[in-house]
Design a protein around this motif. Structure first.
Motif, PDB file in Angstrom:
ATOM      1  N   ILE A  82       0.846  -1.188   0.000  1.00 42.81           N
ATOM      2  CA  ILE A  82       0.000   0.000   0.000  1.00 42.81           C
ATOM      3  C   ILE A  82       0.884   1.241   0.000  1.00 42.81           C
ATOM      4  O   ILE A  82       2.104   1.153   0.147  1.00 42.81           O
ATOM      5  N   GLN A  83       0.263   2.402  -0.151  1.00 41.64           N
ATOM      6  CA  GLN A  83       0.996   3.653  -0.184  1.00 41.64           C
ATOM      7  C   GLN A  83       0.473   4.613   0.873  1.00 41.64           C
ATOM      8  O   GLN A  83      -0.736   4.683   1.124  1.00 41.64           O
ATOM      9  N   ILE A  84       1.403   5.366   1.470  1.00 40.16           N
ATOM     10  CA  ILE A  84       1.037   6.394   2.429  1.00 40.16           C
ATOM     11  C   ILE A  84       0.584   7.635   1.673  1.00 40.16           C
ATOM     12  O   ILE A  84       1.104   7.947   0.608  1.00 40.16           O
ATOM     13  N   ASN A  85      -0.401   8.321   2.233  1.00 38.75           N
ATOM     14  CA  ASN A  85      -0.899   9.574   1.633  1.00 38.75           C
ATOM     15  C   ASN A  85      -1.364   9.358   0.196  1.00 38.75           C
ATOM     16  O   ASN A  85      -1.037  10.138  -0.705  1.00 38.75           O
ATOM     17  N   ARG A  93      -4.138  14.488   2.669  1.00 41.92           N
ATOM     18  CA  ARG A  93      -4.683  14.850   1.363  1.00 41.92           C
ATOM     19  C   ARG A  93      -3.880  15.980   0.727  1.00 41.92           C
ATOM     20  O   ARG A  93      -3.718  16.018  -0.507  1.00 41.92           O
ATOM     21  N   TRP A  94      -3.377  16.884   1.543  1.00 39.17           N
ATOM     22  CA  TRP A  94      -2.549  17.965   1.019  1.00 39.17           C
ATOM     23  C   TRP A  94      -1.247  17.413   0.433  1.00 39.17           C
ATOM     24  O   TRP A  94      -0.821  17.808  -0.642  1.00 39.17           O
ATOM     25  N   ILE A  95      -0.636  16.452   1.154  1.00 36.48           N
ATOM     26  CA  ILE A  95       0.592  15.820   0.661  1.00 36.48           C
ATOM     27  C   ILE A  95       0.319  15.076  -0.639  1.00 36.48           C
ATOM     28  O   ILE A  95       1.102  15.156  -1.598  1.00 36.48           O
ATOM     29  N   GLU A  96      -0.813  14.347  -0.689  1.00 34.21           N
ATOM     30  CA  GLU A  96      -1.149  13.600  -1.900  1.00 34.21           C
ATOM     31  C   GLU A  96      -1.341  14.538  -3.086  1.00 34.21           C
ATOM     32  O   GLU A  96      -0.832  14.291  -4.181  1.00 34.21           O
ATOM     33  N   ALA A  97      -2.067  15.644  -2.875  1.00 31.62           N
ATOM     34  CA  ALA A  97      -2.308  16.607  -3.955  1.00 31.62           C
ATOM     35  C   ALA A  97      -0.997  17.250  -4.417  1.00 31.62           C
ATOM     36  O   ALA A  97      -0.768  17.438  -5.627  1.00 31.62           O
ATOM     37  N   LYS A  98      -0.124  17.528  -3.459  1.00 31.57           N
ATOM     38  CA  LYS A  98       1.167  18.144  -3.797  1.00 31.57           C
ATOM     39  C   LYS A  98       2.011  17.184  -4.625  1.00 31.57           C
ATOM     40  O   LYS A  98       2.643  17.592  -5.621  1.00 31.57           O
ATOM     41  N   GLU A  99       2.049  15.906  -4.225  1.00 34.03           N
ATOM     42  CA  GLU A  99       2.845  14.927  -4.944  1.00 34.03           C
ATOM     43  C   GLU A  99       2.316  14.687  -6.361  1.00 34.03           C
ATOM     44  O   GLU A  99       3.075  14.588  -7.315  1.00 34.03           O
ATOM     45  N   LYS A 100       0.996  14.639  -6.491  1.00 31.05           N
ATOM     46  CA  LYS A 100       0.410  14.405  -7.802  1.00 31.05           C
ATOM     47  C   LYS A 100       0.575  15.621  -8.706  1.00 31.05           C
ATOM     48  O   LYS A 100       0.619  15.505  -9.918  1.00 31.05           O
ATOM     49  N   GLY A 101       0.667  16.821  -8.076  1.00 28.71           N
ATOM     50  CA  GLY A 101       0.860  18.038  -8.840  1.00 28.71           C
ATOM     51  C   GLY A 101       2.222  18.112  -9.494  1.00 28.71           C
ATOM     52  O   GLY A 101       2.430  18.833 -10.469  1.00 28.71           O
ATOM     53  N   LYS A 102       3.173  17.334  -8.926  1.00 22.99           N
ATOM     54  CA  LYS A 102       4.539  17.330  -9.486  1.00 22.99           C
ATOM     55  C   LYS A 102       4.606  16.502 -10.760  1.00 22.99           C
ATOM     56  O   LYS A 102       5.512  16.655 -11.576  1.00 22.99           O
ATOM     57  N   GLY A 118      -9.094  14.862  11.957  1.00 20.04           N
ATOM     58  CA  GLY A 118      -9.340  15.897  10.960  1.00 20.04           C
ATOM     59  C   GLY A 118      -8.036  16.505  10.495  1.00 20.04           C
ATOM     60  O   GLY A 118      -7.795  16.699   9.295  1.00 20.04           O
ATOM     61  N   ARG A 119      -7.135  16.775  11.419  1.00 17.34           N
ATOM     62  CA  ARG A 119      -5.825  17.339  11.079  1.00 17.34           C
ATOM     63  C   ARG A 119      -5.027  16.366  10.225  1.00 17.34           C
ATOM     64  O   ARG A 119      -4.434  16.747   9.209  1.00 17.34           O
ATOM     65  N   LEU A 120      -4.999  15.077  10.645  1.00 17.15           N
ATOM     66  CA  LEU A 120      -4.234  14.080   9.904  1.00 17.15           C
ATOM     67  C   LEU A 120      -4.815  13.856   8.510  1.00 17.15           C
ATOM     68  O   LEU A 120      -4.093  13.680   7.531  1.00 17.15           O
ATOM     69  N   ARG A 121      -6.150  13.893   8.421  1.00 19.26           N
ATOM     70  CA  ARG A 121      -6.818  13.690   7.139  1.00 19.26           C
ATOM     71  C   ARG A 121      -6.443  14.782   6.135  1.00 19.26           C
ATOM     72  O   ARG A 121      -6.048  14.499   5.003  1.00 19.26           O
ATOM     73  N   TYR A 122      -6.537  16.015   6.561  1.00 16.44           N
ATOM     74  CA  TYR A 122      -6.266  17.112   5.639  1.00 16.44           C
ATOM     75  C   TYR A 122      -4.779  17.214   5.294  1.00 16.44           C
ATOM     76  O   TYR A 122      -4.414  17.569   4.177  1.00 16.44           O
ATOM     77  N   LEU A 123      -3.916  16.890   6.261  1.00 19.70           N
ATOM     78  CA  LEU A 123      -2.480  16.888   5.984  1.00 19.70           C
ATOM     79  C   LEU A 123      -2.148  15.834   4.938  1.00 19.70           C
ATOM     80  O   LEU A 123      -1.387  16.083   3.994  1.00 19.70           O
ATOM     81  N   PHE A 129      -2.785   5.632   8.721  1.00 14.73           N
ATOM     82  CA  PHE A 129      -3.887   4.988   8.018  1.00 14.73           C
ATOM     83  C   PHE A 129      -5.188   4.906   8.818  1.00 14.73           C
ATOM     84  O   PHE A 129      -6.216   4.524   8.263  1.00 14.73           O
ATOM     85  N   GLY A 130      -5.158   5.251  10.101  1.00 15.25           N
ATOM     86  CA  GLY A 130      -6.332   5.074  10.941  1.00 15.25           C
ATOM     87  C   GLY A 130      -7.556   5.817  10.465  1.00 15.25           C
ATOM     88  O   GLY A 130      -8.678   5.284  10.477  1.00 15.25           O
ATOM     89  N   TRP A 131      -7.388   7.071  10.040  1.00 16.47           N
ATOM     90  CA  TRP A 131      -8.564   7.845   9.629  1.00 16.47           C
ATOM     91  C   TRP A 131      -9.194   7.270   8.368  1.00 16.47           C
ATOM     92  O   TRP A 131     -10.431   7.299   8.196  1.00 16.47           O
ATOM     93  N   ARG A 132      -8.383   6.730   7.482  1.00 18.98           N
ATOM     94  CA  ARG A 132      -8.929   6.103   6.273  1.00 18.98           C
ATOM     95  C   ARG A 132      -9.693   4.826   6.628  1.00 18.98           C
ATOM     96  O   ARG A 132     -10.739   4.529   6.040  1.00 18.98           O
ATOM     97  N   VAL A 133      -9.177   4.076   7.583  1.00 19.29           N
ATOM     98  CA  VAL A 133      -9.873   2.865   8.036  1.00 19.29           C
ATOM     99  C   VAL A 133     -11.224   3.224   8.614  1.00 19.29           C
ATOM    100  O   VAL A 133     -12.244   2.590   8.302  1.00 19.29           O
TER     101      VAL A 133
END
Length: 416
Positions: free
Chosen positions: A69-72, A406-415, A399-404, A99-103
């Motif tokens: 699996i992949q983080i973020n 998703r922000w990392i994922e969006a940033k990585e995909k933006g590259k 909530g904090r972990l979730r948004y962090l 991964f807890g919030w996704r679970v």
């Protein structure tokens, strides 16, 4: 989707790393847990975001599906939506954070378990105390930022497995509202039968075993090399110390000095020949937490250990005055020489240690199985304060972990 109160038994284990029982104590613990769940009829999927280690066990041979699996990454949400799990086990608080919030978003009915292995915050605070040259106190632990992250993870989880009675006591003294969420589940090993081994006269040499990725082990080896071994060698000029361990760093490998009787051997595919022929295992651990697998392994093969208070924590309640425990360098070396040369003291130490380690060598998985079966009752009697803290941490912290994430994922995909 089936929940934890049905007969449906499917377990998702999310590991910080793949199990390596031939190299790490954490791997031994995890393999014991996995076999326990299999015996209780669970279908198991083991998932991890880390690369394969050199000593990774083939879980497929046990009938366990392995998933990378992949983080973020939202691909993990898709994976959860396509599968049904009644239970989810995190192997430490770090994986629960990731991964807890996704679970919880995708498997709201699943029972969430956390295996601490050892209290990372406790180990971290003790390491800091050693580095600054001061005495450790409980106040240091509570002041460590990792303490709050680890405790928060326990509140978010339904049940947390604690490997050491001492750590159970420490947690409840500082955070009593965790009472109904904690389960004391000793180490657990497959090779619970004690092997008679060679007697005192048939053994020779000192030995140290420990995974080189683990900071307490690296520190102990360096401590042996510079402070303890020269004192032992002065009394026993022909003695040899052999150091075994997977993933020993270059700095440790370069300590190899056969002329000084200090031999760095590296990884041993089988520990039985090593531990069955050595006369004394040295474990001068200056910091750490949990239960030390090296002490349990030594006990299995009839090898006594000269260790520290930290080393025997959770195994022997009050070890300070025993002939095989010392925190002072001079005393450690003196006691080690006595145990190595005195058959009566050697036998006495082995007898005490074997009795003390029995609870961990003969742990029944039924302790956890029973806790899972009575989960609904435990959940219903949670104190109001515990529920409030749990809900607060699940909503605000997640909530904090979730948004962090998703922000990392969006940033990585933006590259890309």
């Amino acid at each position: 989707m089936p929940g934890p109160d049905t007969d449906f038994k499917s377990l998702l284990v999310i590991g910080h790393q793949w199990p390596e029982p031939g190299a790490t104590g954490a791997g031994v613990r995890m393999l014991w847990l996995l076999n326990g769940f299999l015996q209780k009829g669970f279908h198991i999927v083991f998932a991890s975001a880390t690369g394969s280690g050199d000593y990774r066990v083939d879980l497929g041979k046990l009938g366990i599906k392995e998933v990378e699996i992949q983080i973020n990454d939202s691909s993990f949400d898709v994976f959860l939506q396509k599968n049904e799990f009644s239970h989810v086990l995190f192997d430490r608080f770090l994986t629960e954070e990731q991964f807890g919030w996704r679970v919880r978003d995708n498997l709201p009915g699943a029972q969430v378990l956390l295996d601490t292995e050892d209290l990372h915050s406790l180990r971290h605070s003790r390491e800091d105390a050693v580095r600054r040259g001061g005495e450790w106190s409980v106040a240091d632990w509570v002041a460590d930022p990792m303490f709050y992250r680890e405790v928060a993870s326990m509140f978010r989880s339904d049940l947390t497995l604690i490997i050491s009675k001492r750590e159970m006591e420490l947690l409840l003294s500082e955070v009593p509202y965790l009472q109904e969420k904690l389960i004391y589940l000793p180490f657990g090993m497959h090779q619970s039968a004690l092997i008679p081994g060679v007697n005192f006269q048939g053994r020779s040499n000192f030995v140290f075993i420990g995974n080189g990725k683990h900071a307490p082990n690296r520190d102990a080896i360096a401590h042996l090399k510079t402070e303890i071994w020269p004192r032992i060698r002065q009394k026993l000029p022909e003695a040899v110390l052999q150091v075994y361990g997977a993933y020993l760093p270059t700095q440790t490998l370069q300590m190899d000095a056969p002329a000084e009787g200090f031999e760095v051997k590296g990884w041993a595919p089988e520990l039985q020949p090593v531990l069955s022929n050595a006369r004394l295992l040295l474990a001068p651990l200056r910091f750490g937490a949990g239960i030390k697998g090296k002490i349990l392994k030594a006990s299995v093969f009839g090898l006594p250990v000269m260790g520290t208070t930290i080393g025997f924590e959770g195994i022997i309640d009050e070890p300070r005055d025993l002939p095989f425990v010392a925190d002072c360098v001079e005393h450690f070396a003196q006691k080690a020489v006595t145990l190595y040369t005195n058959a009566v003291e050697w036998e006495r130490a082995l007898a005490i240690q074997r009795q003390a380690t029995e609870v961990h060598l003969n742990t029944s998985f039924d302790i956890l199985s029973s806790a899972l079966d009575t989960y609904a009752k435990r959940r219903d009697v949670l104190p109001k304060e515990t529920r409030v803290i749990q809900n607060l941490l699940q909503n605000e912290a997640f909530g904090r972990l979730r948004y962090l994430s998703r922000w990392i994922e969006a940033k990585e995909k933006g590259k890309n």
